[in-house]
Write an enzyme that holds these catalytic residues in place. Structure first.
Site, PDB file in Angstrom:
ATOM      1  N   HIS A   1      -0.153 -46.230   0.835  1.00 45.77           N
ATOM      2  CA  HIS A   1      -0.657 -45.145  -0.003  1.00 45.77           C
ATOM      3  C   HIS A   1      -0.338 -43.807   0.656  1.00 45.77           C
ATOM      4  O   HIS A   1      -0.471 -43.650   1.861  1.00 45.77           O
ATOM      5  CB  HIS A   1      -2.178 -45.283  -0.174  1.00 45.77           C
ATOM      6  CG  HIS A   1      -2.802 -44.249  -1.044  1.00 45.77           C
ATOM      7  ND1 HIS A   1      -3.717 -43.326  -0.583  1.00 45.77           N
ATOM      8  CD2 HIS A   1      -2.632 -43.964  -2.360  1.00 45.77           C
ATOM      9  CE1 HIS A   1      -4.090 -42.540  -1.575  1.00 45.77           C
ATOM     10  NE2 HIS A   1      -3.443 -42.910  -2.666  1.00 45.77           N
ATOM     11  N   SER A   2       0.140 -42.868  -0.166  1.00 46.62           N
ATOM     12  CA  SER A   2       0.325 -41.476   0.259  1.00 46.62           C
ATOM     13  C   SER A   2       1.250 -41.389   1.477  1.00 46.62           C
ATOM     14  O   SER A   2       2.337 -41.956   1.485  1.00 46.62           O
ATOM     15  CB  SER A   2      -1.050 -40.862   0.543  1.00 46.62           C
ATOM     16  OG  SER A   2      -0.977 -39.475   0.680  1.00 46.62           O
ATOM     17  N   LEU A   3       0.818 -40.686   2.532  1.00 49.46           N
ATOM     18  CA  LEU A   3       1.648 -40.513   3.730  1.00 49.46           C
ATOM     19  C   LEU A   3       1.953 -41.841   4.415  1.00 49.46           C
ATOM     20  O   LEU A   3       2.969 -41.980   5.101  1.00 49.46           O
ATOM     21  CB  LEU A   3       0.955 -39.565   4.719  1.00 49.46           C
ATOM     22  CG  LEU A   3       1.724 -39.209   5.994  1.00 49.46           C
ATOM     23  CD1 LEU A   3       2.955 -38.371   5.693  1.00 49.46           C
ATOM     24  CD2 LEU A   3       0.818 -38.492   6.988  1.00 49.46           C
TER      25      LEU A   3
ATOM     26  N   CYS B   1       3.117 -44.371   3.101  1.00 51.12           N
ATOM     27  CA  CYS B   1       4.420 -44.841   2.597  1.00 51.12           C
ATOM     28  C   CYS B   1       5.556 -44.315   3.474  1.00 51.12           C
ATOM     29  O   CYS B   1       6.506 -45.041   3.785  1.00 51.12           O
ATOM     30  CB  CYS B   1       4.635 -44.375   1.156  1.00 51.12           C
ATOM     31  SG  CYS B   1       3.380 -44.918  -0.013  1.00 51.12           S
TER      32      CYS B   1
ATOM     33  N   MET C   1       2.261 -46.384  -3.355  1.00 53.73           N
ATOM     34  CA  MET C   1       1.309 -45.895  -4.351  1.00 53.73           C
ATOM     35  C   MET C   1       1.035 -44.415  -4.089  1.00 53.73           C
ATOM     36  O   MET C   1       0.678 -44.038  -2.966  1.00 53.73           O
ATOM     37  CB  MET C   1      -0.010 -46.673  -4.283  1.00 53.73           C
ATOM     38  CG  MET C   1       0.107 -48.137  -4.577  1.00 53.73           C
ATOM     39  SD  MET C   1      -1.507 -48.939  -4.836  1.00 53.73           S
ATOM     40  CE  MET C   1      -2.435 -48.369  -3.416  1.00 53.73           C
TER      41      MET C   1
END
Length: 593
Positions: free
Chosen positions: A257-259, A261, A342
């Site tokens: 999720h977010s950073l 990734c 995501m």
């Protein structure tokens, strides 16, 4: 839950670390001794530690832990005591009053659970594990990723029971909490933070500061190593407890999720900004110097160039010898089957690193298949942090609709691999009096124009009630007020469509006819679909449907953290994880829930 030693009464397991230490001590002292068959057959000893004659008995063995100690009065009568100062004072007072140490402040422990285990009482064999990686903000709320993973696991169980009940195996979701163990700058940033609006500043330091840490050459490696080591540690721990997992071809996927990734991507690919900088320096050295030079200066530069080239050849030979003698270990101990992003800003990071669209539709352009079999990018259309990846592979995909994720309640949905790419219309976003939105949306290589709000799915406003807890810390009072307002709005207007509209939902999730053809510059058929010669090998961008009753301004705040409890996301994840079984066995039972 896994446990060896349990607390009397509640039968909750002790923390694993303490439990293991107590177990080792217990076996070293009492291995081979006879235990009582039943608690009722114990020697008649009252709770105050006295036998029938009134003589008190003391512990036969004691063991010190970090904050507690354990006393053994017999092989199966064990008590745990706190070594906190207040507990010691309480014990002293009660013992002076005539009570025993055990009855005054001890907690009785039992080795083994109150009920005996049966062979049938176990979950299905795990053939696929999913590591769930958090993004920023875990310093602010360290347990959030565990709660988020629990929500995702619960949603997956509901989908698994209804859609994949004919499978004897199941997917297990495991949280990866990598942030809390890192020291980074210590308290330096806190010491330079002004006191005014301290609460807001502390929140930003605990959340958005992680992005600055990751772009810092000083702390980036610490973040990467922190996540890499935790992934490998958890995988080794799981395999030690499930020895058949690797032998039977168990698969591993990652949901980030977010950073998270970006960090996961860099671990898998081994991307390093230092290496990029060295390549840029090398290119500059090879460029000819256009200014006028004397004969002697040019001669010296030629000699320097030859010497550098010779030095580089020697370094390459030396590296080759080292590589042949020592096999370089991969960053991760496992092959990644699926990498689900995501709410991911990965596309922006790749674009700023110089990644540009290519001529082939292969995922290898940004993530080689030998590293990860399948890359999938999930986002909500109003998530302000999420960006598209497909236009970085083939540029014209900026004008092609991302694949719409099926609503979890849709009957007999069209398989994703059978959905043809369709064109977007880069026109202004439709406005309405109720929304008061007059901002035009201009497409770019890594952003998706907003789709017509025809295909409705789960309302992010509703999902947000469960999963916005992380973002709600921005303003709990305002968040609560808005939640109550939108909760009433959702209740007054049913979020599920009627049967007639559900029949419309069964149609392929392409763009509406009014927005079918946006450009005549790309070869496409009269149906508005892309020519197969210009298609990607596999679709990467998958978009959640917007809710029927949903404000885009509000969902822009809630959507980034609303993936965890979404049943649409859960069905999407499991569809791809069970796909290798679908190919060999029957298709899942996708009846309406």
């Amino acid at each position: 839950m896994r446990g060896q030693w349990f607390i009397d009464g509640t039968w909750q397991p002790l923390e694993e670390e303490e439990s293991n230490l107590i177990e080792q001590e217990h076996l070293s002292c009492f291995r081979g001794q006879q235990m009582q068959e039943n608690f009722d057959t114990e020697v008649s000893k009252s709770i105050d530690g006295k036998d029938g004659s009134g003589i008190s008995y003391s512990a036969i063995h004691s063991f010190k832990l970090s904050r507690n100690h354990v006393d053994w009065h017999s092989v199966d009568e064990v008590y745990l005591y706190s070594d906190a100062t207040t507990s010691k004072i309480a014990r002293t007072v009660t013992q002076k009053l005539g009570f025993s140490k055990a009855s005054s402040s001890g907690t009785r422990l039992h080795r083994g659970y109150v009920e005996e285990a049966t062979l049938e009482d176990k979950p299905s064999q795990t053939t696929h594990i999913v590591f769930v990686v958090h993004g920023i903000g875990q310093k602010m709320d360290q347990g959030r990723i565990i709660k988020n993973t629990a929500m995702m696991r619960e949603a997956a169980r509901k989908i698994e029971e209804r859609h994949f009940s004919n499978h004897a195996t199941h997917v297990e979701f495991l949280p990866v909490e990598w942030r809390s163990k890192l020291t980074l700058d210590g308290d330096t940033v806190d010491s330079i933070t002004p006191d005014k609006v301290r609460g807001l500043r502390d929140m930003l330091n605990s959340s958005a500061m992680d992005i600055m840490y990751y772009t810092s050459p000083l702390y980036r490696d610490e973040l990467v190593k922190g996540l890499q080591q935790e992934l490998n540690r958890l995988y080794s721990l799981f395999c030690s407890r499930n020895p058949d997992f690797e032998e039977k071809g168990g698969k591993v996927s990652i949901v980030s999720h977010s950073l998270g990734c970006v960090i996961t991507y860099d671990i898998m690919t081994g991307w390093n900004p230092v290496r990029l900088y060295e390549q840029l320096l090398q290119k500059e050295e090879e460029l000819p110097d256009e200014r006028w030079m004397s004969y002697e200066e040019r001669h010296l530069l030629d000699e320097l160039y030859i010497t550098k080239r010779r030095l580089r050849e020697i370094e390459e030979r030396l590296c080759g010898l080292k590589a042949s003698s020592v096999t370089q270990m991969p960053a991760l101990k496992f092959k990644v089957e699926n990498f689900f992003c995501m709410g991911s800003p990965l596309a922006v990071f790749l674009a700023l690193r110089g990644i540009r669209p290519g001529n082939t539709g292969s995922q290898d352009h940004i993530l080689p298949r030998e590293i990860c079999n399948r890359l999938l990018n999930i986002f909500h259309p109003t998530d302000p942090v999420a960006y598209r990846l497909e236009p970085l592979i083939l540029k014209h995909y900026s004008n092609i609709s991302p694949v719409q994720i099926h609503w979890y309640n849709t009957s007999n949905p069209l398989p994703y691999e059978h959905m043809k790419p369709s064109f977007l219309h880069p026109a202004k976003e439709p406005t309405s009096v109720s929304e008061n939105e007059g901002v035009s949306t201009v497409p770019s290589p890594v952003t998706s124009p907003v789709l017509s709000r025809r295909h409705y799915g789960e309302s992010i406003t509703n999902i947000g009630k469960a999963s916005i807890l992380g973002a709600a810390s921005i303003g709990k009072g305002l968040g609560g007020m808005l939640f109550s307002r939108f909760g009433r709005s959702s209740a007054s207007q049913p979020s599920e469509t009627s049967k007639d509209s559900m029949e419309e939902e069964k149609k392929p999730a392409a763009s509406p006819p009014s927005t079918a053809v946006a450009t005549q510059t790309l070869p496409h058929s009269s149906s508005g679909f892309l020519d197969s010669a210009l298609e990607l090998d596999h679709r990467i961008d998958f978009e959640l449907r917007e809710g029927l009753v949903e404000s885009r301004y509000w969902s822009a705040v809630t959507s980034h953290t609303a993936y965890w409890s979404s049943l649409d996301v859960a069905l999407f994840l499991l569809t791809f994880m069970y796909k290798h079984e679908h190919d060999n066995n029957a298709k899942p039972n996708l009846d309406p829930i």
